[in-house]
Scaffold this motif. Structure first.
Motif, PDB file in Angstrom:
ATOM      1  N   TYR A  37       0.824  -1.208   0.000  1.00 33.31           N
ATOM      2  CA  TYR A  37       0.000   0.000   0.000  1.00 33.31           C
ATOM      3  C   TYR A  37       0.859   1.259   0.000  1.00 33.31           C
ATOM      4  O   TYR A  37       0.444   2.297  -0.527  1.00 33.31           O
ATOM      5  N   SER A  38       2.047   1.185   0.553  1.00 31.83           N
ATOM      6  CA  SER A  38       2.947   2.329   0.442  1.00 31.83           C
ATOM      7  C   SER A  38       3.378   2.531  -1.008  1.00 31.83           C
ATOM      8  O   SER A  38       3.544   3.667  -1.466  1.00 31.83           O
ATOM      9  N   THR A  39       3.548   1.432  -1.757  1.00 28.47           N
ATOM     10  CA  THR A  39       3.845   1.552  -3.184  1.00 28.47           C
ATOM     11  C   THR A  39       2.721   2.257  -3.915  1.00 28.47           C
ATOM     12  O   THR A  39       2.942   3.155  -4.737  1.00 28.47           O
ATOM     13  N   CYS A  40       1.495   1.852  -3.633  1.00 33.08           N
ATOM     14  CA  CYS A  40       0.336   2.485  -4.261  1.00 33.08           C
ATOM     15  C   CYS A  40       0.277   3.971  -3.927  1.00 33.08           C
ATOM     16  O   CYS A  40      -0.027   4.809  -4.790  1.00 33.08           O
ATOM     17  N   SER A  41       0.585   4.327  -2.688  1.00 38.21           N
ATOM     18  CA  SER A  41       0.585   5.730  -2.286  1.00 38.21           C
ATOM     19  C   SER A  41       1.677   6.519  -3.006  1.00 38.21           C
ATOM     20  O   SER A  41       1.438   7.634  -3.494  1.00 38.21           O
ATOM     21  N   GLN A  42       2.874   5.962  -3.094  1.00 40.33           N
ATOM     22  CA  GLN A  42       3.963   6.662  -3.772  1.00 40.33           C
ATOM     23  C   GLN A  42       3.704   6.787  -5.273  1.00 40.33           C
ATOM     24  O   GLN A  42       4.106   7.773  -5.897  1.00 40.33           O
ATOM     25  N   LEU A  43       3.039   5.823  -5.861  1.00 40.39           N
ATOM     26  CA  LEU A  43       2.648   5.952  -7.261  1.00 40.39           C
ATOM     27  C   LEU A  43       1.679   7.118  -7.448  1.00 40.39           C
ATOM     28  O   LEU A  43       1.699   7.786  -8.489  1.00 40.39           O
ATOM     29  N   GLY A  44       0.831   7.343  -6.457  1.00 35.57           N
ATOM     30  CA  GLY A  44      -0.040   8.512  -6.527  1.00 35.57           C
ATOM     31  C   GLY A  44       0.749   9.810  -6.567  1.00 35.57           C
ATOM     32  O   GLY A  44       0.407  10.735  -7.312  1.00 35.57           O
ATOM     33  N   TYR A  45       1.837   9.892  -5.792  1.00 34.46           N
ATOM     34  CA  TYR A  45       2.708  11.073  -5.859  1.00 34.46           C
ATOM     35  C   TYR A  45       3.277  11.250  -7.266  1.00 34.46           C
ATOM     36  O   TYR A  45       3.290  12.366  -7.812  1.00 34.46           O
ATOM     37  N   MET A  46       3.773  10.176  -7.853  1.00 35.12           N
ATOM     38  CA  MET A  46       4.357  10.285  -9.194  1.00 35.12           C
ATOM     39  C   MET A  46       3.315  10.723 -10.218  1.00 35.12           C
ATOM     40  O   MET A  46       3.607  11.525 -11.113  1.00 35.12           O
ATOM     41  N   VAL A  47       2.105  10.210 -10.069  1.00 35.49           N
ATOM     42  CA  VAL A  47       1.061  10.522 -11.046  1.00 35.49           C
ATOM     43  C   VAL A  47       0.668  11.986 -10.960  1.00 35.49           C
ATOM     44  O   VAL A  47       0.568  12.677 -11.987  1.00 35.49           O
ATOM     45  N   PHE A  48       0.422  12.509  -9.767  1.00 34.87           N
ATOM     46  CA  PHE A  48      -0.003  13.905  -9.748  1.00 34.87           C
ATOM     47  C   PHE A  48       1.163  14.861  -9.983  1.00 34.87           C
ATOM     48  O   PHE A  48       0.951  16.029 -10.312  1.00 34.87           O
ATOM     49  N   ALA A  49       2.403  14.383  -9.863  1.00 33.80           N
ATOM     50  CA  ALA A  49       3.528  15.199 -10.335  1.00 33.80           C
ATOM     51  C   ALA A  49       3.474  15.338 -11.849  1.00 33.80           C
ATOM     52  O   ALA A  49       3.712  16.431 -12.393  1.00 33.80           O
TER      53      ALA A  49
END
Length: 681
Positions: free
Chosen positions: A314-326
């Protein structure tokens, strides 16, 4: 050298897979790992030549698809974005191979496992080095296939079967959206190679495409379909459910999928398609909102998970969210920089978790661990450093990219940008909480495991420890060493590999936001870590936390988070069950067995069978009945002959023959009446 980068993983996959019978388990492992290490060396050389010296390389290998005036050639594209992805993929893949030598030492199917890992890397390299969309789509589908094979590697386990099928089906939705996006791109530009599409993109701004009589903005239509494709691979909100269940595969597989290969494909697709996305502000807004909500959602769900690998998932999923909205804020270089940094400390976390699971005899529940800091000191140090890097602790690798993403989101000075900033900050609080919770429950709390398991626990062997140490060094220093080169203002590193429209450039504004806003993510991280420390320590707030959980409101919040916002419940009970009910009662019973079978093959066979049954009933063997049948047939033949003669005369036509035709018609009617009378006799 550039061709060798692509061929070495394939050679390793073929050699360890088909040659495992002759090479043996150890020979297959050494052959596959040797190919991977040589591939990593070539990737580093390509990074030096293309990334540092700015020498872009394009290889045209010849024609591939020829169709009338349209054609497609097989080529390789090596620019700054490609070589960064090559270094990330090959570095993590080679370390995972080294780690798997010891981790999978007791498995009898090691050659097959190494073949799958090499094949996974091969298809990922096809994806990142492609110079057209069809070639990229081959790699895209290939990594999906390899993820299914690796998650289902232990195919005798029912949960592994379910997780692999779920990953395949969920990704089918995203792959279908990407295929539609490729079709729309071809419809707009009549080309599929990147160079032609990107050069023509500015001229299609404001253009429209007609679909079912409705006019749609062409750039918005393209961006939406490409985003749907990226949602599936990068596990964004809605299509994220496959990612936590992928933990059923071996731990090295989880490290490879979550750190460097499959989940990064969606972020790479957005970065590669930046010349198209930049001309669709509405599409960028949608990407920003989805990414920020995903970051907060996954962070909140990770607070209450008890499985060691699921927390990291779930931390991976959260960090992917950071990359996406960047990427949604047009800061593609920051998103790719965070992708490269995240690959290091996420691989470190997963491989360290594998060391814990290996020592605890495949136990993954953190509530049955505790007190491992004295037994596994090296593994504790590795997870501690990886967790700090994940939290964005100052001067570690994650700090130099994660905080910049939040600053860029705030610096856009838009509603969706500020929404992304605040949701990202709250996700940072959640990240710090579940990271410290993982450390306390696994290493620092009182021992809660079985005695015989704790007595047999041991730290990582040498062949497992070397990859951990290498990743730990990267998690400490890579961000500091590469931040100016990759995301510094005015850096020439990307050399037109990424495109940002001048109206969307917000990185300069992000440098001048208030210092209180810049310190906000660090404050949230420290607050979350501090509360988790007191909440899960023996003399802290554990009793108050327990009292808050058993209240009706606390139970409702806990169930809501523990059941992942009820996404699985909605999918399983509403969408899946309704689809199955409709498929059985409508598609199967009414259409397949109702209309198609009754009017198709089954209906025709039933009709012929019934008619043949009635005809066979006429053959009774009685002489009188046979004579009547022959007489009736003769009269019927005479009647049909007379009718045909009458129609022939009428076709030739003559006004003087009208009475003749009338008389013949009356005669035919009499013959027909006589026929029925004789037939009844």
């Amino acid at each position: 050298m550039y061709l060798i980068i692509r061929r070495l993983p394939l050679i390793g996959a073929i050699g360890s897979g088909f040659g495992g019978y002759w090479l043996g388990a150890e020979g297959s492992i050494r052959f596959s790992t040797g190919c991977r290490l040589r591939c990593r060396l070539c990737s580093l050389l390509s990074f030096v030549e293309v990334g540092r010296h700015g020498n872009r390389v394009h290889l045209d290998l010849g024609p591939w698809i020829e169709s009338e005036r349209r054609g497609l050639r097989w080529g390789l594209r090596f620019d700054s974005l490609t070589v960064v992805m090559l270094v990330v993929v090959t570095r993590v893949s080679s370390l995972v191979h080294l780690y798997s030598i010891e981790y999978m030492s007791a498995d009898p199917h090691r050659p097959r496992f190494m073949s799958y890992l090499s094949r996974f890397t091969f298809f990922m390299l096809i994806l990142v080095t492609a110079d057209n969309r069809v070639q990229m789509f081959i790699g895209w589908e290939g990594v999906g296939l390899c993820s299914y094979l690796l998650i289902n590697f232990w195919h005798t386990r029912l949960q592994a079967n379910k997780a692999a099928i779920k990953a395949m089906l969920v990704n089918r939705v995203g792959d279908f959206g990407l295929a539609l996006g490729i079709r729309v791109v071809y419809q707009e530009y009549h080309a599929l190679d990147y160079a032609t599409i990107f050069a023509s993109a500015p001229y299609s701004v404001g253009g429209h495409q007609n679909f079912l009589g409705i006019e749609f903005d062409s750039m918005l239509r393209i961006s939406r379909r490409l985003f749907v494709g990226a949602i599936g691979k990068s596990a964004q909100l809605g299509l994220h459910t496959w990612l936590p269940d992928a933990m059923e595969g071996p731990t090295p597989v989880s490290a490879l999928i979550h750190a460097a290969t499959m989940v990064t494909a969606g972020v790479f697709l957005r970065a590669r398609c930046s010349p198209l996305l930049e001309y669709s502000p509405t599409g960028l807004m949608v990407i920003t909102v989805f990414g920020s909500i995903t970051a907060f959602f996954a962070g909140s769900v990770g607070l209450v998970q008890n499985d060691l690998k699921r927390v990291i998932a779930y931390s991976t999923c959260s960090q992917l969210g950071y990359m996406v909205f960047a990427c949604g804020r047009s800061s593609y270089q920051v998103g790719v920089f965070h992708l490269a940094n995240h690959a290091l400390f996420k691989a470190l976390l997963f491989l360290s978790a594998g060391s814990v699971i290996h020592a605890m005899m495949d136990e993954q529940d953190m509530r049955r661990m505790g007190g491992l800091v004295r037994i596994l000191p090296l593994t504790y140090a590795m997870i501690f450093i990886g967790s700090l890097a994940l939290m964005g602790f100052p001067f570690l690798t994650g700090f130099y990219s994660k905080d910049v993403i939040l600053e860029v989101a705030y610096g856009s000075y838009s509603l969706h940008g500020h929404l992304a900033h605040w949701l990202g900050s709250m996700a940072a609080f959640c990240t710090a909480w579940y990271s410290l919770r993982l450390l306390y429950l696994t290493f620092l709390a009182s021992p809660s495991g079985y005695r015989h398991v704790m007595e047999g626990a041991h730290d990582a062997p040498r062949r497992m420890a070397i990859p951990l140490i290498v990743l730990c060094v990267g998690s400490l220093f890579v961000g500091w060493r590469t931040k100016d080169r990759m995301i510094g203002l005015g850096t020439p590193f990307w050399n037109q590999a990424l495109f940002t429209h001048p109206d969307q450039c917000v990185q300069i504004d992000a440098e001048f936001i208030p210092h209180e806003v810049k310190r906000l993510p660090v404050i949230f991280s420290r607050l979350g870590g501090g509360l988790a420390r007191y909440a899960y320590s023996d003399s802290g707030l554990s009793k108050r936390l327990y009292q808050s959980k058993i209240t009706p409101a606390g139970q409702g919040r806990y169930v809501f988070l523990n059941r992942k916002w009820f996404f699985d419940k909605v999918y399983n009970e509403w969408i899946s069950q309704l689809t199955r009910h409709h498929g059985y009662h409508t598609t199967y019973k009414r259409m397949d067995r109702g209309i198609i079978e009754r009017r198709g093959p089954y209906g025709m066979s039933s009709l012929l069978g019934n008619q043949s049954h009635h005809l066979t009933g006429l053959h009774t063997g009685h002489v009188t009945r046979g004579l009547r049948m022959r007489r009736s047939g003769l009269l019927l033949a005479l009647f049909l002959n007379r009718v045909m003669v009458s129609q022939g005369v009428q076709g030739r036509g003559s006004t003087s023959r009208t009475d003749l035709l009338g008389r013949r018609g009356a005669r035919d009617l009499r013959i027909l009446a006589l026929f029925f009378v004789l037939f009844r006799l």
